[in-house]
Motif scaffolding. Structure first.
Motif, PDB file in Angstrom:
ATOM      1  N   SER A  60       0.831  -1.201   0.000  1.00 20.47           N
ATOM      2  CA  SER A  60       0.000   0.000   0.000  1.00 20.47           C
ATOM      3  C   SER A  60       0.868   1.255   0.000  1.00 20.47           C
ATOM      4  O   SER A  60       0.573   2.230  -0.708  1.00 20.47           O
ATOM      5  CB  SER A  60      -0.922  -0.013   1.227  1.00 20.47           C
ATOM      6  N   GLY A  61       1.927   1.246   0.778  1.00 17.78           N
ATOM      7  CA  GLY A  61       2.844   2.382   0.800  1.00 17.78           C
ATOM      8  C   GLY A  61       3.499   2.607  -0.547  1.00 17.78           C
ATOM      9  O   GLY A  61       3.652   3.751  -0.999  1.00 17.78           O
ATOM     10  N   GLU A  62       3.889   1.520  -1.215  1.00 17.19           N
ATOM     11  CA  GLU A  62       4.519   1.638  -2.534  1.00 17.19           C
ATOM     12  C   GLU A  62       3.543   2.160  -3.572  1.00 17.19           C
ATOM     13  O   GLU A  62       3.910   2.947  -4.447  1.00 17.19           O
ATOM     14  CB  GLU A  62       5.109   0.295  -2.972  1.00 17.19           C
ATOM     15  N   VAL A  63       2.288   1.747  -3.490  1.00 17.22           N
ATOM     16  CA  VAL A  63       1.270   2.265  -4.411  1.00 17.22           C
ATOM     17  C   VAL A  63       1.090   3.760  -4.179  1.00 17.22           C
ATOM     18  O   VAL A  63       0.942   4.534  -5.135  1.00 17.22           O
ATOM     19  CB  VAL A  63      -0.061   1.497  -4.268  1.00 17.22           C
ATOM     20  N   GLY A  64       1.168   4.178  -2.928  1.00 14.57           N
ATOM     21  CA  GLY A  64       1.113   5.609  -2.632  1.00 14.57           C
ATOM     22  C   GLY A  64       2.268   6.371  -3.263  1.00 14.57           C
ATOM     23  O   GLY A  64       2.092   7.473  -3.778  1.00 14.57           O
ATOM     24  N   GLU A  65       3.465   5.774  -3.232  1.00  9.12           N
ATOM     25  CA  GLU A  65       4.621   6.409  -3.853  1.00  9.12           C
ATOM     26  C   GLU A  65       4.458   6.489  -5.371  1.00  9.12           C
ATOM     27  O   GLU A  65       4.851   7.484  -5.990  1.00  9.12           O
ATOM     28  CB  GLU A  65       5.898   5.661  -3.476  1.00  9.12           C
ATOM     29  N   LEU A  66       3.849   5.480  -5.963  1.00 13.75           N
ATOM     30  CA  LEU A  66       3.559   5.516  -7.393  1.00 13.75           C
ATOM     31  C   LEU A  66       2.556   6.629  -7.699  1.00 13.75           C
ATOM     32  O   LEU A  66       2.742   7.410  -8.636  1.00 13.75           O
ATOM     33  CB  LEU A  66       3.015   4.166  -7.868  1.00 13.75           C
ATOM     34  N   ALA A  67       1.511   6.704  -6.893  1.00 13.01           N
ATOM     35  CA  ALA A  67       0.493   7.739  -7.094  1.00 13.01           C
ATOM     36  C   ALA A  67       1.104   9.129  -6.987  1.00 13.01           C
ATOM     37  O   ALA A  67       0.729  10.043  -7.737  1.00 13.01           O
ATOM     38  CB  ALA A  67      -0.639   7.572  -6.081  1.00 13.01           C
ATOM     39  N   GLU A  68       2.060   9.291  -6.080  1.00 15.74           N
ATOM     40  CA  GLU A  68       2.703  10.589  -5.899  1.00 15.74           C
ATOM     41  C   GLU A  68       3.409  11.056  -7.177  1.00 15.74           C
ATOM     42  O   GLU A  68       3.427  12.250  -7.476  1.00 15.74           O
ATOM     43  CB  GLU A  68       3.703  10.496  -4.747  1.00 15.74           C
ATOM     44  N   LEU A  69       3.967  10.120  -7.926  1.00 12.97           N
ATOM     45  CA  LEU A  69       4.641  10.483  -9.177  1.00 12.97           C
ATOM     46  C   LEU A  69       3.677  11.074 -10.204  1.00 12.97           C
ATOM     47  O   LEU A  69       4.063  11.871 -11.052  1.00 12.97           O
ATOM     48  CB  LEU A  69       5.355   9.271  -9.779  1.00 12.97           C
ATOM     49  N   PHE A  70       2.413  10.672 -10.137  1.00  8.12           N
ATOM     50  CA  PHE A  70       1.407  11.119 -11.097  1.00  8.12           C
ATOM     51  C   PHE A  70       0.501  12.220 -10.543  1.00  8.12           C
ATOM     52  O   PHE A  70      -0.280  12.805 -11.289  1.00  8.12           O
ATOM     53  CB  PHE A  70       0.527   9.940 -11.517  1.00  8.12           C
ATOM     54  N   GLN A  71       0.624  12.501  -9.259  1.00  4.91           N
ATOM     55  CA  GLN A  71      -0.349  13.316  -8.540  1.00  4.91           C
ATOM     56  C   GLN A  71      -0.740  14.613  -9.233  1.00  4.91           C
ATOM     57  O   GLN A  71      -1.917  14.909  -9.365  1.00  4.91           O
ATOM     58  CB  GLN A  71       0.169  13.612  -7.135  1.00  4.91           C
ATOM     59  N   TRP A  72       0.180  15.404  -9.677  1.00  2.00           N
ATOM     60  CA  TRP A  72      -0.172  16.718 -10.218  1.00  2.00           C
ATOM     61  C   TRP A  72       0.032  16.807 -11.727  1.00  2.00           C
ATOM     62  O   TRP A  72       0.030  17.902 -12.283  1.00  2.00           O
ATOM     63  CB  TRP A  72       0.610  17.818  -9.502  1.00  2.00           C
ATOM     64  N   LEU A  73       0.167  15.679 -12.374  1.00  2.00           N
ATOM     65  CA  LEU A  73       0.303  15.685 -13.831  1.00  2.00           C
ATOM     66  C   LEU A  73      -1.069  15.806 -14.482  1.00  2.00           C
ATOM     67  O   LEU A  73      -2.063  15.281 -13.976  1.00  2.00           O
ATOM     68  CB  LEU A  73       0.982  14.401 -14.312  1.00  2.00           C
ATOM     69  N   THR A  74      -1.104  16.451 -15.603  1.00  7.38           N
ATOM     70  CA  THR A  74      -2.332  16.449 -16.398  1.00  7.38           C
ATOM     71  C   THR A  74      -2.435  15.071 -17.065  1.00  7.38           C
ATOM     72  O   THR A  74      -1.443  14.334 -17.140  1.00  7.38           O
ATOM     73  CB  THR A  74      -2.281  17.526 -17.496  1.00  7.38           C
ATOM     74  N   PRO A  75      -3.605  14.698 -17.565  1.00  8.86           N
ATOM     75  CA  PRO A  75      -3.700  13.432 -18.290  1.00  8.86           C
ATOM     76  C   PRO A  75      -2.702  13.348 -19.452  1.00  8.86           C
ATOM     77  O   PRO A  75      -2.128  12.286 -19.708  1.00  8.86           O
ATOM     78  CB  PRO A  75      -5.149  13.407 -18.790  1.00  8.86           C
ATOM     79  N   GLU A  76      -2.473  14.465 -20.113  1.00  7.63           N
ATOM     80  CA  GLU A  76      -1.532  14.479 -21.236  1.00  7.63           C
ATOM     81  C   GLU A  76      -0.097  14.255 -20.750  1.00  7.63           C
ATOM     82  O   GLU A  76       0.666  13.505 -21.369  1.00  7.63           O
ATOM     83  CB  GLU A  76      -1.625  15.812 -21.993  1.00  7.63           C
TER      84      GLU A  76
END
Length: 120
Positions: free
Chosen positions: A39-55
């Motif tokens: 779960s912690g690692e999935v959170g770290e993955l999500a953080e990489l995408f957090q403020w990116l636009t879909p593009e």
């Protein structure tokens, strides 16, 4: 003739078990703890995408790709470890799940639609 080549999943699980054993970490590697770590690692993955636009997410920044690869690898390794501890053949489970998904999401009913199978 049966394929006797070792599965990449099995090879990785063996290496993970050896890694944990050499560090006396088996005592910590129970399914609950491994799921929490996953779960912690999935959170770290999500953080990489957090403020990116879909593009931006679709064309992930090159300078962050190594970090992305590391997080994806961490997630895969934890999944493999959990599967081993729970006596699940993950490769077989994935094969079966693909068959099930094909049944639950027939192309003629779900093409171009982002809905759950019970809403088709």
């Amino acid at each position: 003739m049966k394929n006797t080549a070792i599965s990449p999943f099995v090879r990785l699980q063996s290496e993970l078990a050896s890694f944990a054993k050499a560090r006396d970490w088996e005592q910590f590697h129970n399914p609950k703890n491994l799921v929490m770590a996953l779960s912690g690692e999935v959170g770290e993955l999500a953080e990489l995408f957090q403020w990116l636009t879909p593009e931006q997410a679709a064309d992930f920044p090159q300078e962050k790709k190594e970090a992305l690869a590391h997080e994806l690898a961490d997630i895969q390794l934890y999944l493999l470890r959990i599967a081993e501890k729970c006596n699940i053949d993950l490769e077989e489970a994935c094969d079966k799940k693909l068959v099930l998904n094909n049944e639950k999401y027939p192309v003629d009913k779900c093409y171009g639609r982002a809905v759950k199978y019970n809403e088709l």
